[in-house]
Structure formats: C-alpha cells, structure tokens
Design a protein around this motif. Structure first.
Motif, PDB file in Angstrom:
ATOM      1  N   PHE A  95      56.214  50.007  20.650  1.00 47.20           N
ATOM      2  CA  PHE A  95      54.939  49.958  21.391  1.00 47.20           C
ATOM      3  C   PHE A  95      53.745  49.984  20.433  1.00 47.20           C
ATOM      4  CE2 PHE A  95      57.978  51.961  24.396  1.00 47.20           C
ATOM      5  CZ  PHE A  95      58.001  50.952  25.346  1.00 47.20           C
ATOM      6  N   LEU A 105      61.951  46.930  32.172  1.00 50.36           N
ATOM      7  CA  LEU A 105      62.754  45.777  32.577  1.00 50.36           C
ATOM      8  C   LEU A 105      64.198  45.868  32.090  1.00 50.36           C
ATOM      9  CD1 LEU A 105      63.145  43.049  33.899  1.00 50.36           C
ATOM     10  CD2 LEU A 105      62.120  41.967  31.884  1.00 50.36           C
ATOM     11  N   MET A 106      64.390  46.198  30.810  1.00 52.03           N
ATOM     12  CA  MET A 106      65.755  46.320  30.280  1.00 52.03           C
ATOM     13  C   MET A 106      66.531  47.407  31.011  1.00 52.03           C
ATOM     14  SD  MET A 106      67.356  44.591  27.997  1.00 52.03           S
ATOM     15  CE  MET A 106      68.415  45.657  27.029  1.00 52.03           C
ATOM     16  N   ARG A 107      65.877  48.513  31.246  1.00 52.67           N
ATOM     17  CA  ARG A 107      66.565  49.632  31.901  1.00 52.67           C
ATOM     18  C   ARG A 107      66.974  49.251  33.324  1.00 52.67           C
ATOM     19  NH1 ARG A 107      64.393  55.041  29.569  1.00 52.67           N
ATOM     20  NH2 ARG A 107      63.254  54.367  27.743  1.00 52.67           N
ATOM     21  N   PHE A 110      69.153  36.546  28.144  1.00 50.23           N
ATOM     22  CA  PHE A 110      69.268  36.735  26.689  1.00 50.23           C
ATOM     23  C   PHE A 110      70.508  37.548  26.331  1.00 50.23           C
ATOM     24  CE2 PHE A 110      68.518  38.978  22.702  1.00 50.23           C
ATOM     25  CZ  PHE A 110      68.058  37.969  21.867  1.00 50.23           C
ATOM     26  N   TYR A 111      70.816  38.533  27.163  1.00 55.79           N
ATOM     27  CA  TYR A 111      71.841  39.517  26.802  1.00 55.79           C
ATOM     28  C   TYR A 111      73.202  39.146  27.394  1.00 55.79           C
ATOM     29  CZ  TYR A 111      67.878  42.299  25.270  1.00 55.79           C
ATOM     30  OH  TYR A 111      66.754  42.736  24.618  1.00 55.79           O
ATOM     31  N   HIS A 112      74.241  39.213  26.536  1.00 53.45           N
ATOM     32  CA  HIS A 112      75.586  38.812  26.969  1.00 53.45           C
ATOM     33  C   HIS A 112      76.122  39.659  28.121  1.00 53.45           C
ATOM     34  CE1 HIS A 112      75.728  36.187  23.552  1.00 53.45           C
ATOM     35  NE2 HIS A 112      75.713  37.167  22.675  1.00 53.45           N
ATOM     36  N   ASP A 113      75.715  40.931  28.186  1.00 57.70           N
ATOM     37  CA  ASP A 113      76.291  41.819  29.201  1.00 57.70           C
ATOM     38  C   ASP A 113      75.939  41.411  30.632  1.00 57.70           C
ATOM     39  OD1 ASP A 113      77.406  43.384  27.290  1.00 57.70           O
ATOM     40  OD2 ASP A 113      76.265  45.198  27.740  1.00 57.70           O
ATOM     41  N   PHE A 114      74.768  40.824  30.801  1.00 59.61           N
ATOM     42  CA  PHE A 114      74.289  40.575  32.164  1.00 59.61           C
ATOM     43  C   PHE A 114      74.999  39.375  32.770  1.00 59.61           C
ATOM     44  CE2 PHE A 114      70.122  42.505  30.477  1.00 59.61           C
ATOM     45  CZ  PHE A 114      70.599  43.777  30.705  1.00 59.61           C
ATOM     46  N   GLY A 129      64.062  35.192  31.302  1.00 59.34           N
ATOM     47  CA  GLY A 129      64.315  35.143  29.855  1.00 59.34           C
ATOM     48  C   GLY A 129      65.091  36.349  29.376  1.00 59.34           C
ATOM     49  N   VAL A 130      64.723  37.518  29.868  1.00 55.17           N
ATOM     50  CA  VAL A 130      65.423  38.729  29.438  1.00 55.17           C
ATOM     51  C   VAL A 130      66.828  38.773  30.047  1.00 55.17           C
ATOM     52  CG1 VAL A 130      65.387  41.255  29.486  1.00 55.17           C
ATOM     53  CG2 VAL A 130      63.268  39.987  29.069  1.00 55.17           C
ATOM     54  N   LEU A 141      63.946  47.690  23.151  1.00 57.46           N
ATOM     55  CA  LEU A 141      63.503  48.991  23.674  1.00 57.46           C
ATOM     56  C   LEU A 141      62.242  48.853  24.518  1.00 57.46           C
ATOM     57  CD1 LEU A 141      63.987  51.449  20.667  1.00 57.46           C
ATOM     58  CD2 LEU A 141      64.898  51.780  22.967  1.00 57.46           C
ATOM     59  N   GLU A 142      61.442  47.835  24.190  1.00 65.99           N
ATOM     60  CA  GLU A 142      60.225  47.597  24.966  1.00 65.99           C
ATOM     61  C   GLU A 142      60.521  46.784  26.228  1.00 65.99           C
ATOM     62  OE1 GLU A 142      57.157  45.966  22.470  1.00 65.99           O
ATOM     63  OE2 GLU A 142      57.257  47.635  21.063  1.00 65.99           O
ATOM     64  N   GLY A 143      61.795  46.471  26.443  1.00 65.27           N
ATOM     65  CA  GLY A 143      62.199  45.795  27.673  1.00 65.27           C
ATOM     66  C   GLY A 143      62.219  44.283  27.578  1.00 65.27           C
ATOM     67  N   ARG A 150      69.859  46.752  33.159  1.00 60.48           N
ATOM     68  CA  ARG A 150      71.057  47.487  32.734  1.00 60.48           C
ATOM     69  C   ARG A 150      71.667  48.251  33.918  1.00 60.48           C
ATOM     70  NH1 ARG A 150      74.645  46.886  29.123  1.00 60.48           N
ATOM     71  NH2 ARG A 150      75.954  47.382  30.880  1.00 60.48           N
ATOM     72  N   ALA A 195      72.646  45.795  25.676  1.00 58.56           N
ATOM     73  CA  ALA A 195      73.322  44.926  26.640  1.00 58.56           C
ATOM     74  C   ALA A 195      74.132  43.833  25.946  1.00 58.56           C
ATOM     75  CB  ALA A 195      72.307  44.327  27.608  1.00 58.56           C
ATOM     76  N   GLY A 196      74.789  44.221  24.845  1.00 57.91           N
ATOM     77  CA  GLY A 196      75.749  43.310  24.245  1.00 57.91           C
ATOM     78  C   GLY A 196      75.162  42.245  23.338  1.00 57.91           C
ATOM     79  N   LEU A 236      84.613  46.326  19.372  1.00 57.29           N
ATOM     80  CA  LEU A 236      84.559  47.519  20.221  1.00 57.29           C
ATOM     81  C   LEU A 236      84.490  48.780  19.364  1.00 57.29           C
ATOM     82  CD1 LEU A 236      87.357  46.280  22.613  1.00 57.29           C
ATOM     83  CD2 LEU A 236      85.009  46.761  23.340  1.00 57.29           C
ATOM     84  N   PRO A 262      59.151  53.555  30.111  1.00 55.36           N
ATOM     85  CA  PRO A 262      58.737  52.593  29.085  1.00 55.36           C
ATOM     86  C   PRO A 262      59.834  51.535  28.907  1.00 55.36           C
ATOM     87  CG  PRO A 262      59.386  54.691  28.072  1.00 55.36           C
ATOM     88  CD  PRO A 262      59.372  54.895  29.562  1.00 55.36           C
ATOM     89  N   GLY A 263      59.421  50.282  28.738  1.00 53.85           N
ATOM     90  CA  GLY A 263      60.408  49.213  28.587  1.00 53.85           C
ATOM     91  C   GLY A 263      61.281  49.070  29.821  1.00 53.85           C
ATOM     92  N   ARG A 272      74.685  50.831  21.645  1.00 53.20           N
ATOM     93  CA  ARG A 272      75.301  49.600  22.151  1.00 53.20           C
ATOM     94  C   ARG A 272      76.178  49.914  23.370  1.00 53.20           C
ATOM     95  NH1 ARG A 272      80.400  47.931  19.183  1.00 53.20           N
ATOM     96  NH2 ARG A 272      79.617  45.834  19.338  1.00 53.20           N
ATOM     97  N   GLY A 298      87.269  49.331  31.692  1.00 45.77           N
ATOM     98  CA  GLY A 298      86.655  50.461  31.009  1.00 45.77           C
ATOM     99  C   GLY A 298      87.616  51.329  30.221  1.00 45.77           C
ATOM    100  N   ARG A 335      63.309  40.374  25.476  1.00 47.21           N
ATOM    101  CA  ARG A 335      64.393  39.704  24.758  1.00 47.21           C
ATOM    102  C   ARG A 335      64.433  40.255  23.340  1.00 47.21           C
ATOM    103  NH1 ARG A 335      65.481  34.241  26.733  1.00 47.21           N
ATOM    104  NH2 ARG A 335      65.681  33.413  24.640  1.00 47.21           N
TER     105      ARG A 335
END
Lengths: 521, 158
Positions: free
Chosen positions: A306, B26-28, B65-69, B61-62, A286-288, B31, A271-272, B124, B23-24, A229, B137, A290
C-alpha cells in the motif's frame, strides 16, 4: 490413576501424513487401549528424515527417544511387543536407535531447525522450555537500530533465493519517516524441490512468529502479514492456531510481552501463482490485484505494501532471527564460508535414497550432501544430474559434485543456490525434456508484464519441441541460445531472467541429450 | 458457461459483505468464494465489482490470473498430481499416464459423470516423498500406480 509408561511421538507434518501418519497414530492409540497401557501420544513436527517417515519415537521413563521407521499401522502390535514386553526394544526390525544419534541428524548443525520434531508445534510452553522467545526478550531491551545492528553483524542474507542482506532491508525501512510500516513474510515457497518453509510453519510455528515480532520491533511496524501459498493447508491450520495462542499469551497484540510496543499478525492465503513469490508481485497480490511484478525502484523497503515502507523476508530468514538476537550477530557470523554466513537448511529430494532436511553451515559440498547424507540415488542407478535451487536453478553433472554449497560458488559455476532445494536425477533423465519443462513452467507462471518472459517462454517451449524432434539441428540450438540471451538480459524479474539457467546448463553439461557431441569430462 | 450451472448467490453476497472492509479485499473475497463454493462463478464477478467499486475488467483480470480459481464447478472428488522436477525424477510422468487412464480425464478436466476432476500442481512441498499428490485435501506421498489405486479405493469406499 495409571502412570504413563511411555510418551510416543507421531509426526503431524504433512509429509508424514502423506505416508499414513494419522492411521499409525490411530493404531497406536487403539493398541494402547487394547493392552490397557497408559501412554501419552504427542503429534510432533518431522525431524526431516523423510525416508523413515512415518517415524515413530518412543520415550520410556528417563530414557532417550528411540526412533522406529518407516512405521505402517500393521507394524504397531509388534512395536508394542518390542517396547513393552521385551528388554531389547532395539531388536525390532524398524528400530533406528536413539534418534539424536542417527548419523543423518547427528552430523547436522541445527540452529533454525533445533526444535524441529522435538516439540509439539502448538504447545507454547514446549516452545519456551526449548529456548523459545529468548531472542524476543533480548529484542525488547534494545532500540530498533540496535536490533538492526545485530542482524547486520550476523551477515544474514535472504534465504528465499535472492540472498540479499537482511540488515540492509531492515535499516532502509527503519530509516523511513512514514508512521505506517509493514513486515511481510514471504511464505509462498513456490520453488519446486523446497520444503523448509513448510516444515517450519507446520513444525515450529512460534519460531516464525517470534522472528516476525522482532522484525516489527526493529523497524517500527505494528502489523505483519504472512503471505502463505494455498498448497500448504496444514501450515495454514497450524499457523492460525499458533498465532491465536501467541496473542492470548501476550506475545502478539497491543503490547508485546507487556513492553508497550504493539505488533500483530495476519495470514493471507495465495491462489496458486508461482510469480507471487517474487516480492513485488506478492505485494500486488496482498493488495488484492493480479500478481504483476513491479518496476524497481522504489524498493519495497521504501515503498512497499500500500505504498508504505515494507520489510519482505522469507520464512527461513525470519526464523533465523531469534537465534541471532539470543546469541548475538557475531556468533552467527562465525559459521559458514566466504560471504555466506550462518547455516542453511538444505532440502534434498528427487531420486535419492535418504531425502530430507539437512541444516549445516554453508560450505558442505554437493557430494557430501547427496552421497554422505542422501546415500546416492534411490533407484540404485548412476547419478547423472542434480538441479540446485529450484526451477530456475542449474543442472549440474556428476563431475561437478565437489562444488561447495554457498551463494558465490554456485553463481560462479553458472547456477544459484536459491531456496536450497537439491533435486537428484539418475541416468534415465532426458535433459532436453527438462529444459523444455523449464520453459513450459515459465510460460505457465509468467505474469505477462514483460515481453521476453511472456512470449520468450512460449517460443522457448516450442523451440525445444523442435529440438527434441530433430536433435542435433544446429540452427534450432543457435536460436535457443539467442532466445535465452534475450530472456536473461531483457526480463524484468528473476522468472524470465533465470529460466535460461536450467536450459543453458542442460545444453552445456549434457549436449548429447540435444544431439551434440558429449562434453569432455 | 453452462446455464444449468447454478451458484449460491447469497453465499457470495455474505462473503463480500464480510470481507469488503479488509485491505486488498478482492483477493480475499475470491479466495473465500473458491474455498466455500469450490469455484468462482463468472456471473458473480459483476456483483463483486459493483460492491467493491471496481471495474468488471479489473475483477475479471484478477479472477483469471490465479490458477486456483476455477471458472466451472469441480467434480465430486478433486485429484491433484505434482508435475515438478523432484516428482518427475521418480516417475511422475508414468504415474500421470496411469491416473489419466484410470480416471478417464486429462489434466484440467472433469469426468462426464462429475465424479473426478484432475488438476496439475507445481510442487506441494512434499518433494522428500515424491511423487506426491492430493486427493480431496488429503496428501499422498511416494505414489506409485498401485498406491494411487489403493488411495482411490479407500476414497470410493467412504
């Protein structure tokens, strides 16, 4: 060269940092330089005695480590006077005595947290000196099936909340024919009131790496992921450095310990999103994508990351594995009560005098934990409620403190043990507001896939607003019960399914906060 | 979106190029963009979608979805306060009232002079030192209104 007169330990744990540990460490270094005293300053993990943080430990030649706390930077000169100028360092007002003899620590059974606070978390040789990598050494001599058999014999159940037997997950993944398999560590410790995973990653990261490597060898996975996290930046830095060291020293990579089998690790930061602690939502993330919860079956052990067979375990679960391999599954199974075997690191927080980490075999009662370890409320006011198991856990009244802490007893009492977080409230708490908060939290964190959770939580928060405005209105409360019933029965995962737990337990045990007659005690 | 808000297109392009094969991815990528820029500029999303051969809707959508962004740049100082149960048990609500008044912003808002952004956080992992928060931080524990003000003073003196 001047001989070192003392080793001084100041935790690098983020909890200690939040109380000024870095400023204390800087003051100690400056004071030692000013007095021309040669010291070794070690930044250890936290012992988990948080009411004493920043807790400084001093080890003079051949002596036991003596604790002082809570230390502020202004206390450093008097601390040096006591340690280096007098014959009685225990006379300092902040002295707590030899750290291992502090009752809070002496009465625990630390197995997973055995090294916590003892070592420098990033010193790999420290880790080995204190028993590290013995479980991995044994695993390297065993077949995958034999490793899984040890975990099964130990009756290790997932410590993340669901308490699912780890041996069954591992066996299922081991038996899949797919040549590509994964191990995923769930380090998305989102349950409020929990901090055992954070402490472990910051304070003993090689233990988690060892547990993951054993899991990889057991099921035949060559790649592991740690889904961490984003709220834990210190854990990220420590784990990143520890993984690099482990790789350099051959504990990770193309041939683990020269045994010819490969295993490596990568950290992926979340991402929270709370729901990404649910294992299938985590795999989506992990797959990127939602973090949407998946339908089961197939379970991740068959078709996970995957689409490949994937073992998903929580940090504490994986960190329990090295000791099980080292001492054998049967030795682990000897501890605990009923179907809850081994030890559980409990996290004591909220309005309590001595908050911290208490690792003990299952079976400790809430009263022993909160009163004997915790010393009652911090405010000194009467204890009124205890929430066990995070935001989806039940609120129990003071009359129920003799409940033993194990998975089945908690479930029987209408609650859950979850990740082992215990949050204490005094008599100023308003349980109707806490019930509303449970619904609000679910609304914030719902992935939105199923209607009872997505819509139910928002309607629940609105309904509880009405309850709070007009306490005792029977029609609203009846509607609330029906809504909870729908959410519990109709939700896809534990978030919507268990949000009614704190709500209904608050209503049951604290009806007076909802405008009803008080429950008989 | 405020057209005066500029964002570093080259930085985003470099992140996408570096992480595209992972792999994956978009999230990376999101982030890393969030970590480096402090926000995920909405106009960057079509470019990311194009590079990853995903639909804009999927990337949107991604990203949402995530609060951090964050979808707008934060203030110069980001203050996060924990609002979960353990912190509530030790006065997090009264602390939040104080902080809102002190900074002149509500949760999820940035002050008009762009000095502060205040954000809620739900645990936290510092529950043994509740109430907890973070300033730029740096973790803060056992917060009281007075301790918060001290920490803020230290920050502003820097």
């Amino acid at each position: 060269m001047t001989p070192t007169l003392a080793t001084i330990f100041v935790p690098r744990d983020s909890g200690a940092l939040s109380l000024g540990a870095d400023r204390v460490a800087a003051a100690i270094a400056a004071e030692a330089a000013r007095r021309a005293i040669a010291i070794e300053l070690v930044r250890n993990g936290s012992r988990g005695l948080y009411w004493l943080e920043p807790m400084v430990e001093v080890a003079t030649a051949g002596g036991a480590r003596v604790a002082y706390g809570p230390v502020g930077s202004a206390d450093v000169p008097s601390l040096f006077d006591a340690v280096f100028l007098t014959n009685d360092p225990a006379a300092h007002p902040l002295a707590q005595g030899p750290v291992e003899q502090i009752p809070y620590l002496a009465r625990q059974r630390r197995m997973v947290f055995a090294r916590m606070g003892v070592t420098d978390p990033l010193a790999l040789d420290d880790y080995i000196t204190h028993g590290g990598f013995r479980g991995l050494a044994r695993a390297l001599e065993l077949s995958g099936a034999a490793i899984v058999a040890e975990i099964t014999r130990a009756n290790l159940r997932g410590r993340g909340g669901a308490a699912f037997p780890a041996g069954i997950k591992w066996k299922t993944t081991l038996e899949q024919a797919d040549p590509v398999k994964y191990v995923v560590c769930n380090a998305d410790e989102g349950d409020s009131g929990s901090f055992a995973d954070r402490m472990l990653m910051e304070g003993d990261p090689f233990l988690l790496i060892e547990g993951l490597a054993i899991a990889g060898l057991a099921v035949g996975a060559v790649q592991g992921f740690i889904y961490l996290r984003s709220e834990y930046p210190h854990a990220l830095r420590t784990l990143t450095a520890a993984i690099a060291t482990a790789r350099e020293r051959g504990y990770l990579g193309s041939s683990v310990c020269g045994g010819g089998r490969a295993f490596d690790l990568e950290i992926v930061v979340g991402a929270g999103s709370y729901i990404c602690g649910e294992e299938t939502a985590m795999l989506e993330s992990l797959e990127g994508k939602r973090g949407m919860v998946r339908f089961k079956p197939p379970v991740p052990a068959v078709a996970g990351l995957f689409g490949r067979p994937t073992v998903v375990n929580n940090v504490v679960t994986l960190a329990s594995v090295p000791a099980i391999l080292e001492h054998g599954g049967e030795a682990y199974n000897q501890l605990g009560i009923g179907r809850s075997r081994g030890t559980i690191p409990l996290q004591l927080a909220g309005n309590v005098a001595r908050p911290g980490l208490v690792e003990a075999p299952f079976g400790l009662t809430l009263r022993e934990l909160i009163h004997d370890f915790g010393g009652g409320t911090r405010s000194g006011r009467p204890l009124r409620a205890v929430q066990v198991g995070g935001p989806l856990g039940a609120y129990f009244p003071a009359a129920m403190l003799d409940l033993p802490i194990d998975y089945e007893a908690m479930a029987e009492a209408g609650g859950l043990l979850g990740h082992g977080g215990v949050v204490v409230f005094d008599d100023t708490v308003d349980l109707a507001r806490m019930a509303r908060y449970a619904m609000e939290f679910c609304a914030l964190e719902s992935c939105g896939k199923c209607t009872p959770c997505r819509i139910g939580s928002t309607r629940g928060a609105e309904l509880l607003d009405r309850v709070i405005r007009a306490r005792g209105d029977g029609a609203n409360l009846q509607l609330l019960r029906e809504l909870c019933d729908t959410m519990a029965a109709g939700s896809l995962c534990a978030l919507g399914g268990l949000t009614p737990t704190p709500v209904l337990s608050a209503l049951k045990h604290f009806p007076e906060d909802f405008g009803l007659a008080a429950a008989p005690t | 979106m405020d057209s005066s808000e500029t964002w570093d297109k080259d930085a985003v392009a470099a992140i996408v190029a570096a992480l595209k094969p992972a792999p994956g991815a978009l999230m990376r990528i999101l982030r890393r963009v969030q970590d480096e820029l402090g926000w995920v500029p909405p106009p960057a999303l079509p470019m990311i979608a194009h590079e990853l051969n995903l639909s804009r809707a999927e990337v949107h959508g991604v990203a949402t979805f995530y609060h951090d962004f964050r979808h707008a740049p934060p203030g110069r100082n980001v203050i996060r306060l924990c609002r979960a149960e353990s912190c509530q048990a030790l006065g997090a609500e009264a602390l939040a009232d104080h902080v809102r008044a002190r900074l002149g912003v509500g949760f999820g808002e940035t002050s008009a002079d762009r000095a502060f952004t205040l954000e809620p956080v739900y645990c936290l992992g510092n529950c043994a030192c509740s109430p907890a928060g973070v300033i730029n931080g740096n973790p803060l524990g056992r917060l009281t209104p007075a301790r918060f003000d001290d920490a803020l003073e230290r920050l502003l003196r820097r």
